[in-house]
Design a protein around this motif. Structure first.
Motif, PDB file in Angstrom:
ATOM      1  N   ILE A  91      10.972  -6.551  -4.707  1.00  0.00           N
ATOM      2  CA  ILE A  91      10.499  -5.433  -3.784  1.00  0.00           C
ATOM      3  C   ILE A  91      10.207  -4.171  -4.832  1.00  0.00           C
ATOM      4  O   ILE A  91      11.063  -4.186  -6.176  1.00  0.00           O
ATOM      5  N   ILE A  92       9.418  -3.303  -4.615  1.00  0.00           N
ATOM      6  CA  ILE A  92       9.492  -1.903  -5.474  1.00  0.00           C
ATOM      7  C   ILE A  92       9.961  -1.121  -4.448  1.00  0.00           C
ATOM      8  O   ILE A  92       9.656  -1.002  -3.219  1.00  0.00           O
ATOM      9  N   VAL A  93      10.656   0.059  -4.986  1.00  0.00           N
ATOM     10  CA  VAL A  93      11.128   1.206  -4.016  1.00  0.00           C
ATOM     11  C   VAL A  93      10.568   2.360  -4.922  1.00  0.00           C
ATOM     12  O   VAL A  93      10.666   2.392  -6.082  1.00  0.00           O
ATOM     13  N   ALA A  94       9.976   3.068  -4.168  1.00  0.00           N
ATOM     14  CA  ALA A  94       9.358   4.465  -4.615  1.00  0.00           C
ATOM     15  C   ALA A  94      10.086   5.668  -4.090  1.00  0.00           C
ATOM     16  O   ALA A  94      10.079   5.530  -2.864  1.00  0.00           O
ATOM     17  N   ASN A  95      10.051   6.707  -4.795  1.00  0.00           N
ATOM     18  CA  ASN A  95      10.744   7.855  -4.176  1.00  0.00           C
ATOM     19  C   ASN A  95      10.344   9.125  -5.133  1.00  0.00           C
ATOM     20  O   ASN A  95      10.322   9.092  -6.204  1.00  0.00           O
ATOM     21  N   ASN A  96       9.432  10.071  -4.482  1.00  0.00           N
ATOM     22  CA  ASN A  96       8.967  11.102  -5.182  1.00  0.00           C
ATOM     23  C   ASN A  96       7.948  10.547  -6.152  1.00  0.00           C
ATOM     24  O   ASN A  96       7.845  11.298  -7.351  1.00  0.00           O
ATOM     25  N   TRP A  97       6.972   9.345  -5.887  1.00  0.00           N
ATOM     26  CA  TRP A  97       6.033   9.335  -6.760  1.00  0.00           C
ATOM     27  C   TRP A  97       4.688  10.325  -6.220  1.00  0.00           C
ATOM     28  O   TRP A  97       4.451  10.011  -5.114  1.00  0.00           O
ATOM     29  N   ARG A  98       4.303  10.720  -7.228  1.00  0.00           N
ATOM     30  CA  ARG A  98       3.376  11.830  -7.055  1.00  0.00           C
ATOM     31  C   ARG A  98       1.873  11.430  -6.843  1.00  0.00           C
ATOM     32  O   ARG A  98       1.015  12.602  -6.511  1.00  0.00           O
ATOM     33  N   THR A  99       1.444  10.337  -7.069  1.00  0.00           N
ATOM     34  CA  THR A  99      -0.162   9.729  -6.830  1.00  0.00           C
ATOM     35  C   THR A  99      -0.141   8.583  -6.408  1.00  0.00           C
ATOM     36  O   THR A  99       0.958   7.838  -6.103  1.00  0.00           O
ATOM     37  N   TRP A 100      -1.230   8.144  -5.843  1.00  0.00           N
ATOM     38  CA  TRP A 100      -1.712   7.182  -4.812  1.00  0.00           C
ATOM     39  C   TRP A 100      -1.049   5.850  -5.538  1.00  0.00           C
ATOM     40  O   TRP A 100      -1.695   5.481  -6.640  1.00  0.00           O
ATOM     41  N   ILE A 101      -0.593   4.835  -5.017  1.00  0.00           N
ATOM     42  CA  ILE A 101      -0.001   3.567  -5.550  1.00  0.00           C
ATOM     43  C   ILE A 101      -1.251   2.570  -4.851  1.00  0.00           C
ATOM     44  O   ILE A 101      -1.205   2.441  -3.591  1.00  0.00           O
ATOM     45  N   PRO A 102      -1.991   1.794  -5.860  1.00  0.00           N
ATOM     46  CA  PRO A 102      -3.006   1.099  -4.964  1.00  0.00           C
ATOM     47  C   PRO A 102      -2.520  -0.327  -4.442  1.00  0.00           C
ATOM     48  O   PRO A 102      -1.363  -0.627  -4.756  1.00  0.00           O
ATOM     49  N   PRO A 103      -3.279  -0.819  -3.609  1.00  0.00           N
ATOM     50  CA  PRO A 103      -2.625  -2.038  -2.738  1.00  0.00           C
ATOM     51  C   PRO A 103      -2.269  -3.309  -3.704  1.00  0.00           C
ATOM     52  O   PRO A 103      -1.419  -3.757  -3.610  1.00  0.00           O
ATOM     53  N   ARG A 104      -2.947  -3.421  -4.831  1.00  0.00           N
ATOM     54  CA  ARG A 104      -2.513  -4.473  -5.674  1.00  0.00           C
ATOM     55  C   ARG A 104      -1.267  -4.282  -6.220  1.00  0.00           C
ATOM     56  O   ARG A 104      -0.623  -5.025  -6.528  1.00  0.00           O
ATOM     57  N   ILE A 105      -0.833  -2.927  -6.428  1.00  0.00           N
ATOM     58  CA  ILE A 105       0.415  -2.803  -6.953  1.00  0.00           C
ATOM     59  C   ILE A 105       1.492  -2.771  -5.744  1.00  0.00           C
ATOM     60  O   ILE A 105       2.501  -3.582  -5.798  1.00  0.00           O
ATOM     61  N   PHE A 106       1.462  -2.165  -4.768  1.00  0.00           N
ATOM     62  CA  PHE A 106       2.290  -2.063  -3.610  1.00  0.00           C
ATOM     63  C   PHE A 106       2.338  -3.284  -2.801  1.00  0.00           C
ATOM     64  O   PHE A 106       3.382  -3.599  -2.284  1.00  0.00           O
TER      65      PHE A 106
END
Length: 315
Positions: free
Chosen positions: A80-95
């Motif tokens: 799993i990836i956990v994201a918090n206060n990431w300031r730009t778009w994360i593309p679908p192939r990443i998330f």
């Protein structure tokens, strides 16, 4: 679970610390380079430094959309990836890469206050509570199914700084609680009611400029929302910028032209405010403390003595 962390500033720092203290294994951290933006220098604990102290590899990115990052993520083999206060778009192939997708931790009670600076906007808008939401990331920003959410009340004198400290303490239980549910095999979570959704933009210095036609209660919340270390709410007096550090809604009702320096009340100086100011049915804003352009702080009664005139939105 094997976790890749995407995060920035104190929110990301607290999330990473919670992950490091948990039974989950942080295998890679992705964070932003330091920024000189006024709002991004606040609560600026370094995610990179914390990761390096614990021997976790770190990648610096403004945007997570390059092939090298994608390959490093595949090599990390996260559950799993956990994201918090990431300031730009994360593309679908990443998330969508990890086996369990990406869990985003957001400092608002979604579906309301998606986007940026939710605590400040919520305080300005008079919300009775704020909180933290962990949700699964999808193609729409801050719109995925809610895994866990916790709220705290907004007190009548709370500042944005107070709300930050209240909500930052929710990061660990919300994040780790959500991960534990996912690790236990739960896959069905609470869909967001998109009819209740709202989205707010990133704040800038201009958003702290006082408009004296606003209702007094809104102006008082704006001053509370722009508490230290945030850039203060500001106005202009006789052509010079004046920061408003503290203010309360006046006890009496006052009318006249918005922005008029009018009357001493207790420890404050009343400024006429509000679109209906000419009726005399509204309260004024009683300013109690200010800061001048030279950085000097004043009690408002001392600063405004014999100066009179108007406070304006522009010099």
């Amino acid at each position: 679970m094997r976790v890749v962390m995407f995060g920035y500033q104190t929110w990301g720092h607290r999330t990473l610390q919670a992950l490091l203290d948990s039974e989950h294994d942080v295998v890679l951290v992705v964070t932003h380079p330091k920024s000189d933006h006024a709002y991004e220098k606040i609560w600026s604990d370094s995610v990179a430094d914390l990761a390096e102290e614990h021997g976790v590899p770190v990648l610096l990115r403004n945007r997570p959309d390059d092939d090298e990052l994608f390959e490093r993520l595949k090599e990390a083999d996260p559950d799993i990836i956990v994201a918090n206060n990431w300031r730009t778009w994360i593309p679908p192939r990443i998330f969508g890469l990890p086996r369990h997708g990406t869990l985003n931790v957001h400092d608002a009670l979604l579906p309301k206050y998606a986007g940026f600076s939710p605590l400040i906007w919520a305080l300005i808008n008079g919300e009775s509570e704020v909180g933290v939401t962990a949700h699964m990331m999808n193609d729409e920003l801050d719109a995925g199914d809610i895994v866990r959410q916790e709220a705290v009340p907004v007190g009548p004198t709370d500042t944005a700084t107070d709300l930050f400290h209240k909500t930052v303490d929710l990061i660990a239980p919300v994040t780790i609680g959500a991960l534990d549910l996912i690790a236990a095999g739960q896959t069905e979570f609470t869909q967001q009611d998109r009819s209740r959704a709202s989205f707010f933009h990133k704040r800038s210095i201009e958003d702290s400029r006082i408009d004296w036609t606003w209702p007094t209660e809104d102006l008082q919340r704006l001053v509370r929302a722009q508490s230290e270390p945030y850039p203060s709410a500001f106005t202009f007096h006789k052509g010079k910028r004046l920061e408003i550090l503290a203010a309360v809604v006046s006890e009496g009702r006052y009318g006249g032209t918005p922005g008029r320096i009018f009357y001493c009340e207790g420890d404050g100086v009343v400024i006429v405010a509000g679109a209906d100011a000419r009726t005399g049915r509204n309260h004024g804003l009683a300013i109690t403390r200010v800061r001048t352009e030279d950085g000097r702080e004043w009690a408002a009664t001392e600063y405004f003595t014999s100066m009179g005139g108007y406070l304006t939105s522009h010099p």
